[in-house]
Motif scaffolding. Structure first.
Motif, PDB file in Angstrom:
ATOM      1  N   GLU A  66      -1.241  -4.064  -8.628  1.00  0.00           N
ATOM      2  CA  GLU A  66      -2.005  -4.918  -9.545  1.00  0.00           C
ATOM      3  C   GLU A  66      -1.763  -6.397  -9.274  1.00  0.00           C
ATOM      4  O   GLU A  66      -2.702  -7.201  -9.219  1.00  0.00           O
ATOM      5  CB  GLU A  66      -1.658  -4.583 -10.995  1.00  0.00           C
ATOM      6  N   VAL A  67      -0.493  -6.779  -9.115  1.00  0.00           N
ATOM      7  CA  VAL A  67      -0.171  -8.195  -8.901  1.00  0.00           C
ATOM      8  C   VAL A  67      -0.694  -8.661  -7.544  1.00  0.00           C
ATOM      9  O   VAL A  67      -1.328  -9.719  -7.433  1.00  0.00           O
ATOM     10  CB  VAL A  67       1.356  -8.426  -9.000  1.00  0.00           C
ATOM     11  N   MET A  68      -0.454  -7.871  -6.506  1.00  0.00           N
ATOM     12  CA  MET A  68      -0.887  -8.276  -5.165  1.00  0.00           C
ATOM     13  C   MET A  68      -2.402  -8.364  -5.052  1.00  0.00           C
ATOM     14  O   MET A  68      -2.936  -9.214  -4.332  1.00  0.00           O
ATOM     15  CB  MET A  68      -0.329  -7.313  -4.127  1.00  0.00           C
ATOM     16  N   SER A  69      -3.098  -7.499  -5.785  1.00  0.00           N
ATOM     17  CA  SER A  69      -4.563  -7.499  -5.740  1.00  0.00           C
ATOM     18  C   SER A  69      -5.156  -8.808  -6.234  1.00  0.00           C
ATOM     19  O   SER A  69      -6.296  -9.148  -5.891  1.00  0.00           O
ATOM     20  CB  SER A  69      -5.123  -6.344  -6.578  1.00  0.00           C
ATOM     21  N   LEU A  70      -4.396  -9.554  -7.036  1.00  0.00           N
ATOM     22  CA  LEU A  70      -4.878 -10.846  -7.507  1.00  0.00           C
ATOM     23  C   LEU A  70      -5.018 -11.840  -6.354  1.00  0.00           C
ATOM     24  O   LEU A  70      -5.797 -12.786  -6.428  1.00  0.00           O
ATOM     25  CB  LEU A  70      -3.923 -11.416  -8.555  1.00  0.00           C
ATOM     26  N   PHE A  71      -4.244 -11.630  -5.295  1.00  0.00           N
ATOM     27  CA  PHE A  71      -4.205 -12.565  -4.175  1.00  0.00           C
ATOM     28  C   PHE A  71      -4.820 -11.997  -2.895  1.00  0.00           C
ATOM     29  O   PHE A  71      -4.922 -12.707  -1.897  1.00  0.00           O
ATOM     30  CB  PHE A  71      -2.759 -12.972  -3.886  1.00  0.00           C
ATOM     31  N   ILE A  72      -5.183 -10.716  -2.905  1.00  0.00           N
ATOM     32  CA  ILE A  72      -5.730 -10.058  -1.715  1.00  0.00           C
ATOM     33  C   ILE A  72      -7.054  -9.425  -2.088  1.00  0.00           C
ATOM     34  O   ILE A  72      -7.090  -8.483  -2.890  1.00  0.00           O
ATOM     35  CB  ILE A  72      -4.777  -8.967  -1.178  1.00  0.00           C
ATOM     36  N   GLY A  73      -8.127  -9.902  -1.523  1.00  0.00           N
ATOM     37  CA  GLY A  73      -9.438  -9.353  -1.837  1.00  0.00           C
ATOM     38  C   GLY A  73      -9.606  -7.942  -1.296  1.00  0.00           C
ATOM     39  O   GLY A  73      -9.042  -7.581  -0.257  1.00  0.00           O
ATOM     40  N   ASP A  74     -10.395  -7.154  -1.989  1.00  0.00           N
ATOM     41  CA  ASP A  74     -10.657  -5.776  -1.559  1.00  0.00           C
ATOM     42  C   ASP A  74     -11.372  -5.745  -0.216  1.00  0.00           C
ATOM     43  O   ASP A  74     -11.288  -4.769   0.518  1.00  0.00           O
ATOM     44  CB  ASP A  74     -11.504  -5.058  -2.620  1.00  0.00           C
TER      45      ASP A  74
ATOM     46  N   PRO B 298      -8.675  -2.968   1.490  1.00  0.00           N
ATOM     47  CA  PRO B 298      -9.195  -2.101   0.433  1.00  0.00           C
ATOM     48  C   PRO B 298      -8.065  -1.592  -0.459  1.00  0.00           C
ATOM     49  O   PRO B 298      -6.946  -1.368   0.000  1.00  0.00           O
ATOM     50  CB  PRO B 298      -9.849  -0.958   1.222  1.00  0.00           C
ATOM     51  N   ARG B 299      -8.362  -1.421  -1.728  1.00  0.00           N
ATOM     52  CA  ARG B 299      -7.327  -1.049  -2.694  1.00  0.00           C
ATOM     53  C   ARG B 299      -6.583   0.215  -2.273  1.00  0.00           C
ATOM     54  O   ARG B 299      -5.360   0.301  -2.409  1.00  0.00           O
ATOM     55  CB  ARG B 299      -7.962  -0.853  -4.076  1.00  0.00           C
ATOM     56  N   LYS B 300      -7.308   1.190  -1.726  1.00  0.00           N
ATOM     57  CA  LYS B 300      -6.649   2.421  -1.284  1.00  0.00           C
ATOM     58  C   LYS B 300      -5.634   2.131  -0.190  1.00  0.00           C
ATOM     59  O   LYS B 300      -4.528   2.698  -0.182  1.00  0.00           O
ATOM     60  CB  LYS B 300      -7.701   3.412  -0.784  1.00  0.00           C
ATOM     61  N   ASP B 301      -5.978   1.242   0.738  1.00  0.00           N
ATOM     62  CA  ASP B 301      -5.046   0.876   1.803  1.00  0.00           C
ATOM     63  C   ASP B 301      -3.837   0.135   1.241  1.00  0.00           C
ATOM     64  O   ASP B 301      -2.698   0.352   1.682  1.00  0.00           O
ATOM     65  CB  ASP B 301      -5.743  -0.001   2.841  1.00  0.00           C
ATOM     66  N   LEU B 302      -4.080  -0.766   0.284  1.00  0.00           N
ATOM     67  CA  LEU B 302      -2.975  -1.505  -0.333  1.00  0.00           C
ATOM     68  C   LEU B 302      -2.026  -0.541  -1.048  1.00  0.00           C
ATOM     69  O   LEU B 302      -0.796  -0.689  -0.972  1.00  0.00           O
ATOM     70  CB  LEU B 302      -3.515  -2.547  -1.308  1.00  0.00           C
TER      71      LEU B 302
ATOM     72  N   LYS C  49       4.459   3.136   1.097  1.00  0.00           N
ATOM     73  CA  LYS C  49       5.359   3.224   2.251  1.00  0.00           C
ATOM     74  C   LYS C  49       6.510   2.229   2.123  1.00  0.00           C
ATOM     75  O   LYS C  49       7.655   2.551   2.445  1.00  0.00           O
ATOM     76  CB  LYS C  49       4.580   2.963   3.549  1.00  0.00           C
ATOM     77  N   ALA C  50       6.192   1.026   1.657  1.00  0.00           N
ATOM     78  CA  ALA C  50       7.221  -0.006   1.539  1.00  0.00           C
ATOM     79  C   ALA C  50       8.303   0.369   0.534  1.00  0.00           C
ATOM     80  O   ALA C  50       9.494   0.143   0.764  1.00  0.00           O
ATOM     81  CB  ALA C  50       6.581  -1.332   1.146  1.00  0.00           C
ATOM     82  N   TYR C  51       7.888   0.975  -0.599  1.00  0.00           N
ATOM     83  CA  TYR C  51       8.832   1.227  -1.688  1.00  0.00           C
ATOM     84  C   TYR C  51       9.125   2.713  -1.874  1.00  0.00           C
ATOM     85  O   TYR C  51       9.405   3.166  -2.983  1.00  0.00           O
ATOM     86  CB  TYR C  51       8.296   0.593  -2.979  1.00  0.00           C
ATOM     87  N   LYS C  52       9.104   3.423  -0.783  1.00  0.00           N
ATOM     88  CA  LYS C  52       9.431   4.845  -0.825  1.00  0.00           C
ATOM     89  C   LYS C  52      10.870   5.039  -1.289  1.00  0.00           C
ATOM     90  O   LYS C  52      11.792   4.364  -0.835  1.00  0.00           O
ATOM     91  CB  LYS C  52       9.242   5.466   0.558  1.00  0.00           C
ATOM     92  N   HIS C  53      11.067   5.969  -2.200  1.00  0.00           N
ATOM     93  CA  HIS C  53      12.398   6.272  -2.716  1.00  0.00           C
ATOM     94  C   HIS C  53      13.078   7.276  -1.793  1.00  0.00           C
ATOM     95  O   HIS C  53      12.633   8.410  -1.645  1.00  0.00           O
ATOM     96  CB  HIS C  53      12.303   6.840  -4.132  1.00  0.00           C
TER      97      HIS C  53
ATOM     98  N   GLY D 212       6.779  -5.826   6.770  1.00  0.00           N
ATOM     99  CA  GLY D 212       6.790  -5.051   8.004  1.00  0.00           C
ATOM    100  C   GLY D 212       5.587  -4.132   8.114  1.00  0.00           C
ATOM    101  O   GLY D 212       4.921  -4.060   9.156  1.00  0.00           O
ATOM    102  N   HIS D 213       5.274  -3.431   7.045  1.00  0.00           N
ATOM    103  CA  HIS D 213       4.106  -2.547   7.043  1.00  0.00           C
ATOM    104  C   HIS D 213       2.807  -3.346   7.088  1.00  0.00           C
ATOM    105  O   HIS D 213       1.811  -2.898   7.669  1.00  0.00           O
ATOM    106  CB  HIS D 213       4.139  -1.646   5.810  1.00  0.00           C
ATOM    107  N   LEU D 214       2.821  -4.542   6.487  1.00  0.00           N
ATOM    108  CA  LEU D 214       1.635  -5.391   6.493  1.00  0.00           C
ATOM    109  C   LEU D 214       1.325  -5.868   7.917  1.00  0.00           C
ATOM    110  O   LEU D 214       0.162  -5.830   8.361  1.00  0.00           O
ATOM    111  CB  LEU D 214       1.856  -6.584   5.560  1.00  0.00           C
TER     112      LEU D 214
END
Length: 525
Positions: free
Chosen positions: A59-67, A71-75, A81-85, A127-129
């Motif tokens: 939600e927060v990142m979507s404010l700064f990254i256009g779809d 795309p939201r699914k990719d984000l 992947k970044a925050y995998k437990h 890194g994933h970005l």
């Protein structure tokens, strides 16, 4: 609608999110900032309150990254992947748990990532970005060129290992991390040097962190070198670092159930990136009473927020090495906001500072800065006292950097009893075990985390370097092939031509004549 990005110094504007992230530092030596700060959606503080960390990040990142850019699914997939437990990634399912230590003081624990430091939160995402952008560019490339990126970064201790763990084995990414030789903790160096992946290169520079950071900026300012090797940034000059860190300010706010008191955040501050994320969270609309700038003996930021004087001095080696910084690279973004997003004023300020080592604000601008932030300098004896008191009184073990945040938070609470203070716990105490143990008068047994303990026996690789941008650039040239891939026969010839312009012209004309003759013969046949 996409947010676009511009340089703080006015020479670059209209960049997409992808362009800003892959460029790192703007061509005019400025830092990328959003051209406009987005607004929170209506009722966001209510609808986001119970989201998981991963959901909130989207939600927060979507404010700064256009779809249209991601795309939201990719984000969502990037964030997942970044925050995998897992034991090798984020060990706590909350990612950044909030722990109440005593009345009115909470710890936002940011050390549960792979390198036990807050920088994992941003660099796992970055890194994933990088990989996502490169894979997309290569998939769409029609010329046969392979897009690559060469990461050149500087670390005072924690950025390096977090960047390395975030970028190890990433396809088409080469990583060069500089750190001040002999000025990081043993575990910090071990975390970097034990990663033996072929794309990772650790450079121990004979100098300070400020020297390492200056080399990075000089590399990016060298337009030919930057283009030839497709330089990318992992330091907090990269906007993606700041963006990822904005998230945990919102997360902490939602985890404090007592909303009857205002909330202040106390941030151990060196390079100003972590607290800058809090500043942007404030600008987005997160309710916040104050940001507390907590510095160590290297107190240039404390002097600025107290007197308006941002005057460069020498760097003192302390027991909180990740904060042993004199010139805070991210401070430029805050100064840009302070002067009303005026690139001309900001450039004049930075030109003056880079020439004289001094920048001074006063009057209404200083008053504005003090309204947004308050600062405290916590000296080394007080750091040790804080570690000792919190272990004895609250059974909570602090690393020396987090202890600075706590001491500053306590100082603020003495003057303001109507707030809850959230301290950003930036590192696990086990990364600085000798310093932590030295805080106690009698022997104290503190368990070392098994992952950190295992570092001692792992093989390591690093290279000691002179404090010179030319030496570092030469090493990059030895390791990384040029990314200037020819796009036509004339480009291919030029790639291998001698330096002489006359010889180049002669050879190119000869090749052209041969190609023309061949075409003519083909047409006759």
């Amino acid at each position: 609608m996409s947010t676009t990005y511009r340089s703080t110094r006015g020479g670059v504007n209209g960049f997409s999110f992808e362009q800003a992230i892959l460029s790192g530092l703007a061509a005019d030596r400025g830092l990328f900032v959003p051209e406009t700060i987005p607004k929170l959606p209506a009722n966001a503080l209510e609808t986001w309150a119970n989201l998981s960390y991963e959901e909130l990040a989207v939600e927060v990142m979507s404010l700064f990254i256009g779809d249209n850019e991601i795309p939201r699914k990719d984000l969502q997939q990037l964030v997942a992947k970044a925050y995998k437990h897992s034991d090798s990634n984020f060990r706590d399912p909350a990612i950044a748990p909030v722990v109440k230590v005593k009345e009115q003081l909470y710890m936002l624990e940011l050390f549960h990532g792979p390198t036990f430091a807050f920088k994992d939160v941003a660099l796992q995402f970055l890194g994933h970005l990088f990989e996502y952008f490169l894979e997309r560019k290569n998939r769409l490339e029609k010329s046969g060129k392979t897009h690559r990126i060469t990461v050149v970064g500087a670390t005072s201790g924690d950025t390096g290992s977090a960047a390395i763990y975030g970028l190890r084995n990433k396809k088409n990414v080469e990583v060069f991390i500089m750190y001040p030789h002999g000025r990081v903790s043993a575990i910090q160096e071990q975390q970097m040097a034990c990663v033996l992946d072929e794309n990772i290169h650790n450079l121990a520079v004979k100098g300070t962190f400020d020297d390492c950071q200056a080399i990075v900026k000089d590399c990016f300012a060298d337009a030919e070198f930057k283009q030839t090797y497709s330089l990318g940034a992992v330091n907090s000059i990269n906007w993606a670092r700041i963006l990822a860190q904005i998230v945990y300010y919102f997360y902490a706010y939602f985890r404090i159930s007592d909303k009857s008191k205002k909330i202040a955040f106390s941030v151990p501050t060196g390079n100003f990136g972590d607290i800058l994320a809090g500043f942007y969270a404030m600008k987005l609309g997160l309710p916040m009473e104050k940001l507390i700038v907590a510095t160590n003996d290297n107190d240039i930021l404390h002097r600025f927020f107290s007197t308006g004087a941002y005057h460069r001095t020498g760097v003192e080696h302390t027991i909180s090495p990740s904060m042993d910084i004199c010139v805070s690279s991210n401070f430029e973004r805050y100064l840009f906001a302070l002067c009303g997003d005026n690139a001309c004023t900001l450039k004049q300020w930075m030109d003056t500072f880079e020439t004289t080592g001094k920048l001074t604000v006063e009057g209404p601008l200083l008053a504005k800065a003090k309204a947004e932030m308050v600062s405290f300098s916590v000296l080394q004896p007080d750091v040790l006292t804080t570690i000792k008191e919190y272990h004895q009184n609250y059974s909570y073990v602090l690393d020396p950097h987090s202890a600075i945040g706590v001491a500053a938070g306590d100082a603020y609470l003495k003057e303001n009893d109507d707030v809850n203070v959230v301290v950003l716990a930036t590192a696990h105490y086990g990364k600085f075990m000798p310093t932590v143990l030295s805080a106690f008068d009698t022997k104290v047994e503190l368990p070392q985390h098994p992952i950190l303990k295992a570092l001692e026996s792992l093989p390591q690789k690093s290279k000691v370097m002179e404090n010179s941008v030319e030496v570092v650039q030469d090493f990059v040239r030895e390791v990384v092939p040029s990314n200037q891939v020819p796009k036509c026969v004339f480009g291919a010839v030029n790639h291998f031509l001698p330096q002489s312009t006359l010889l180049k012209a002669s050879i190119v004309l000869a090749v052209g004549a041969i190609a023309f003759a061949a075409v003519q013969r083909s047409n006759k046949n």
